[in-house]
Design an enzyme around this catalytic site. Structure first.
Site, PDB file in Angstrom:
ATOM      1  N   SER A 234       0.814  -1.229   0.000  1.00  0.00           N
ATOM      2  CA  SER A 234       0.000   0.000   0.000  1.00  0.00           C
ATOM      3  C   SER A 234       0.846   1.276   0.000  1.00  0.00           C
ATOM      4  O   SER A 234       0.506   2.228  -0.712  1.00  0.00           O
ATOM      5  CB  SER A 234      -0.969  -0.005   1.183  1.00  0.00           C
ATOM      6  N   LYS A 283      -9.794  -4.538  11.518  1.00  0.00           N
ATOM      7  CA  LYS A 283     -10.909  -4.083  10.680  1.00  0.00           C
ATOM      8  C   LYS A 283     -12.243  -4.074  11.418  1.00  0.00           C
ATOM      9  O   LYS A 283     -13.100  -3.254  11.136  1.00  0.00           O
ATOM     10  CB  LYS A 283     -11.026  -4.974   9.440  1.00  0.00           C
ATOM     11  N   ASP A 319     -13.023  -1.888   0.552  1.00  0.00           N
ATOM     12  CA  ASP A 319     -12.808  -3.255   0.031  1.00  0.00           C
ATOM     13  C   ASP A 319     -13.998  -3.660  -0.845  1.00  0.00           C
ATOM     14  O   ASP A 319     -13.839  -4.346  -1.855  1.00  0.00           O
ATOM     15  CB  ASP A 319     -12.674  -4.256   1.189  1.00  0.00           C
ATOM     16  N   ALA A 347     -12.158 -10.218   4.437  1.00  0.00           N
ATOM     17  CA  ALA A 347     -12.276 -10.119   2.984  1.00  0.00           C
ATOM     18  C   ALA A 347     -13.595 -10.743   2.521  1.00  0.00           C
ATOM     19  O   ALA A 347     -14.265 -10.229   1.618  1.00  0.00           O
ATOM     20  CB  ALA A 347     -11.088 -10.795   2.309  1.00  0.00           C
ATOM     21  N   ASN A 366     -16.213 -22.563   5.032  1.00  0.00           N
ATOM     22  CA  ASN A 366     -15.068 -22.105   5.819  1.00  0.00           C
ATOM     23  C   ASN A 366     -14.550 -23.257   6.662  1.00  0.00           C
ATOM     24  O   ASN A 366     -15.288 -24.192   6.984  1.00  0.00           O
ATOM     25  CB  ASN A 366     -15.494 -20.935   6.718  1.00  0.00           C
TER      26      ASN A 366
HETATM   27  P1  NAP Z   1      -9.141 -13.123   8.174  1.00  0.00           P
HETATM   28  O1  NAP Z   1     -10.198 -12.168   8.595  1.00  0.00           O
HETATM   29  O2  NAP Z   1      -8.107 -13.535   9.136  1.00  0.00           O
HETATM   30  O3  NAP Z   1      -9.875 -14.453   7.637  1.00  0.00           O
HETATM   31  C1  NAP Z   1      -9.144 -15.543   7.157  1.00  0.00           C
HETATM   32  C2  NAP Z   1     -10.083 -16.629   6.703  1.00  0.00           C
HETATM   33  O4  NAP Z   1      -9.284 -17.646   6.117  1.00  0.00           O
HETATM   34  C3  NAP Z   1     -10.875 -17.279   7.836  1.00  0.00           C
HETATM   35  O5  NAP Z   1     -12.116 -17.664   7.332  1.00  0.00           O
HETATM   36  C4  NAP Z   1     -10.011 -18.501   8.178  1.00  0.00           C
HETATM   37  O6  NAP Z   1     -10.737 -19.593   8.673  1.00  0.00           O
HETATM   38  C5  NAP Z   1      -9.476 -18.876   6.829  1.00  0.00           C
HETATM   39  N1  NAP Z   1      -8.196 -19.573   6.940  1.00  0.00           N
HETATM   40  C6  NAP Z   1      -7.068 -19.091   7.511  1.00  0.00           C
HETATM   41  N2  NAP Z   1      -6.078 -20.015   7.418  1.00  0.00           N
HETATM   42  C7  NAP Z   1      -6.620 -21.084   6.790  1.00  0.00           C
HETATM   43  C8  NAP Z   1      -6.107 -22.365   6.422  1.00  0.00           C
HETATM   44  N3  NAP Z   1      -4.835 -22.696   6.686  1.00  0.00           N
HETATM   45  N4  NAP Z   1      -6.934 -23.221   5.798  1.00  0.00           N
HETATM   46  C9  NAP Z   1      -8.206 -22.880   5.540  1.00  0.00           C
HETATM   47  N5  NAP Z   1      -8.754 -21.705   5.871  1.00  0.00           N
HETATM   48  C10 NAP Z   1      -7.961 -20.809   6.487  1.00  0.00           C
HETATM   49  O7  NAP Z   1      -8.358 -12.580   6.911  1.00  0.00           O
HETATM   50  P2  NAP Z   1      -8.894 -11.611   5.744  1.00  0.00           P
HETATM   51  O8  NAP Z   1      -8.629 -10.187   6.090  1.00  0.00           O
HETATM   52  O9  NAP Z   1     -10.270 -11.994   5.367  1.00  0.00           O
HETATM   53  O10 NAP Z   1      -7.867 -11.987   4.591  1.00  0.00           O
HETATM   54  C11 NAP Z   1      -7.983 -13.215   3.912  1.00  0.00           C
HETATM   55  C12 NAP Z   1      -7.200 -13.181   2.626  1.00  0.00           C
HETATM   56  O11 NAP Z   1      -7.689 -12.153   1.796  1.00  0.00           O
HETATM   57  C13 NAP Z   1      -5.707 -12.882   2.831  1.00  0.00           C
HETATM   58  O12 NAP Z   1      -4.973 -13.703   1.978  1.00  0.00           O
HETATM   59  C14 NAP Z   1      -5.576 -11.445   2.417  1.00  0.00           C
HETATM   60  O13 NAP Z   1      -4.306 -11.168   1.885  1.00  0.00           O
HETATM   61  C15 NAP Z   1      -6.628 -11.341   1.348  1.00  0.00           C
HETATM   62  N6  NAP Z   1      -7.108  -9.961   1.192  1.00  0.00           N
HETATM   63  C16 NAP Z   1      -6.888  -9.346   0.012  1.00  0.00           C
HETATM   64  C17 NAP Z   1      -7.353  -8.079  -0.203  1.00  0.00           C
HETATM   65  C18 NAP Z   1      -7.109  -7.427  -1.516  1.00  0.00           C
HETATM   66  O14 NAP Z   1      -7.360  -6.219  -1.643  1.00  0.00           O
HETATM   67  N7  NAP Z   1      -6.680  -8.143  -2.523  1.00  0.00           N
HETATM   68  C19 NAP Z   1      -8.025  -7.395   0.820  1.00  0.00           C
HETATM   69  C20 NAP Z   1      -8.236  -8.041   2.036  1.00  0.00           C
HETATM   70  C21 NAP Z   1      -7.770  -9.330   2.192  1.00  0.00           C
HETATM   71  P3  NAP Z   1     -11.168 -19.723  10.210  1.00  0.00           P
HETATM   72  O15 NAP Z   1     -12.411 -18.913  10.345  1.00  0.00           O
HETATM   73  O16 NAP Z   1     -11.392 -21.182  10.382  1.00  0.00           O
HETATM   74  O17 NAP Z   1     -10.025 -19.208  11.020  1.00  0.00           O
END
Ligand code: NAP
Length: 485
Positions: A234, A283, A319, A347, A366
């Site tokens: 960013s 967030k 987002d 996300a 999930n």
């Molecule tokens: P978050 O709130 O921590 O949520 C992560 C999610 O992934 C939860 O549902 C979690 O499951 C699941 N998860 C984590 N580790 C896992 C594993 N080893 N196997 C299976 N499921 C798993 O994170 P977030 O902010 O949503 O971000 C998630 C992804 O989106 C990241 O890779 C991030 O880089 C990407 N992202 C991208 C953008 C963009 O602009 N491109 C913006 C935001 C996020 P549980 O509920 O079981 O823990």
């Protein structure tokens, strides 16, 4: 008025003079000559006395981060000559020569203190400034900032010490202290130290002169709040946008723990920081700390952008705009189409908000099914076990888990069985650009899109909210590709 003071640390007098002339030609408003960096002290100070404007002579002691190891008398002899040659003099707090500063008149004296390891309590910072002020024309104190809490202590100390109306400069060293440098005048600091060029810094976090001059005294400051922030691109996107839109501004990184969010908000308020992006893990947690939250952010329960509207902190979520514009950019029809969301974190909420609002038939799965069920209820989607989802045919699949991301297991979040020709597969992950999911989707003839578009579109939307300027997507895309080649 804060002056930009270029600190010059060269091994000999000839190089120091050359750099000093260059700095003045490029707009330095004051010079600090670090004579302690020279192998030999110059016998003749005449060429230095001919330099225009304010000049400070410093022989910084080793324990204060300098290179001076000579005797007190040798230091005194040199500083007296420097005072006669028109220099102001910098002396360390506690140095025996501080008691003789009246003999240096009419030269002005700065009494300074440097802690290269830590920032102490507000009370101790003020104590240091009071002690530095007692025998000087300006107190200067610089502390290493290791946490947002340290930064908040410095800002509070500056506000309190300003009430004394004494002249001072208070600096936070290191990346987390940058706000005290770019907003030096809001700190109440008289000097803002800069390096003549990148690589010539005399203290951690110092700006280079070109950047300092470009930013000016009233730059717009934005940034990102989260933890960890090691891999965020960013700052590169927003720096490019500031330059392209000719808005004098900078985007900083604030690694912030959960119990430091309120400290961060105090700093934002005190220094008039324009706003910030919010990322993992804040967030959701930041919502109750804000003055208001717009309907979209409230609805999905997550804020990724905060705008400081004259002291009122307003939470938004760009987002969702990032997801929406990604689908528009790739001309993906959503209405009535079966879609699967993988993951139930922050996300996922943005993706669910977009897909359900646009009328897709959305399933969510999930690792922890309870969370998928809760989000399904919230957004009017259906929770589905991964196994069952792998047997269904979706037109749209969006991965919102970190699987495939650098540093996480390099595996796809769903079996290749669920991927097919004509499908739109979006991964929110952008590093690496091709995740195992996207590689498999392409092999199957699906349209595979990574998280770069979402990231760029949300950044463009945040930038516009803060600055009122719409920047071309290409500006940020170029910066993204340079940051993540
Ligand atoms: P978050 O709130 O921590 O949520 C992560 C999610 O992934 C939860 O549902 C979690 O499951 C699941 N998860 C984590 N580790 C896992 C594993 N080893 N196997 C299976 N499921 C798993 O994170 P977030 O902010 O949503 O971000 C998630 C992804 O989106 C990241 O890779 C991030 O880089 C990407 N992202 C991208 C953008 C963009 O602009 N491109 C913006 C935001 C996020 P549980 O509920 O079981 O823990």
């Amino acid at each position: 008025m804060t002056r930009t003071c270029v600190a010059i640390s060269e091994a000999d007098a000839a190089s120091a003079l050359a750099v000093a002339r260059e700095a003045l030609a490029r707009g330095a408003e004051c010079l600090e000559l670090r004579f302690d960096a020279m192998a030999e002290l110059p016998g003749d100070l005449t060429p230095f006395s001919q330099l225009e404007g304010r000049k400070i002579a410093t022989l910084r002691e080793r324990e204060q981060g300098g290179g001076w190891e000579g005797t007190t008398e040798a230091k005194w002899e040199f500083l007296r000559r420097a005072a006669k040659a028109g220099f102001d003099i910098d002396l360390e707090l506690g140095h025996p020569l501080v008691s003789r500063t009246h003999l240096l008149r009419p030269a002005k004296v700065i009494v300074s203190y440097h802690d290269l390891k830590k920032t102490p309590s507000v009370a101790r910072i003020i104590e240091v400034l009071v002690e530095c002020s007692a025998r000087s024309d300006m107190a200067k104190a610089a502390f290493q900032v290791r946490t947002v809490h340290d930064l908040a202590q410095l800002v509070e100390a500056a506000q309190l010490f300003a009430l004394t109306r004494e002249r001072f400069t208070l600096i936070g060293m290191g990346e987390l202290g940058m706000a005290t440098r770019v907003l030096a005048h809001r700190m109440g600091s008289l000097l803002s130290y800069a390096a003549v060029s990148p690589g010539k810094e005399t203290a951690p976090g110092q700006l280079d002169l070109e950047t300092a001059k470009w930013l000016g005294k009233e730059p717009m400051v934005t940034g990102i709040v989260g933890s960890p922030l090691d891999h965020t691109v960013s700052p590169a996107l927003h720096t490019a946008a500031y330059r392209a839109s000719a808005v004098r501004g900078t985007y900083l990184k604030w690694v912030t723990m959960v119990d430091e969010l309120e400290d961060l908000l105090d700093v934002v308020d005190a220094l008039g920081i324009r706003g910030f992006n919010v990322t993992i893990p804040h967030k959701e947690g930041i919502l109750p700390l804000l003055d208001s939250v717009d309907a979209v952010a409230e609805g999905i329960g997550a804020v990724n952008t905060v705008i400081n509207e004259g002291g009122r902190l307003v939470g938004r979520n760009t987002d969702v705009i990032g997801v929406q514009r990604t689908f528009e950019h790739h001309k993906v029809e959503v209405k009535g189409r079966p879609a699967l969301v993988l993951g139930a974190g922050g996300a996922s909420r943005a993706v669910l908000q977009f897909l359900t609002t646009e009328g897709a038939e959305v399933d969510i799965t999930n690792r922890t099914m309870g969370k998928a069920e809760a989000l399904a209820r919230m957004f009017g989607a259906r929770p589905v076990a991964l196994r069952a989802a792998e047997e269904r045919r979706y037109d749209i699949i969006v991965n919102c888990t970190p699987l495939g991301m650098k540093g996480f297991p390099q595996e796809a979040p769903i079996s290749p069985h669920a991927l097919h020709e004509g499908q739109f597969v979006m991964d929110t992950v952008y590093n690496p650009p091709v995740t195992p999911l996207l590689a498999e989707a392409s092999r199957k003839g699906a349209r595979a899109v990574n998280g770069m578009d979402m990231l760029i579109y949300q950044a463009l939307a945040s930038f516009e909210l803060w600055t009122g300027k719409a920047v071309e997507r290409e500006v940020m895309e170029r910066a993204f590709r340079e940051a993540l080649p």
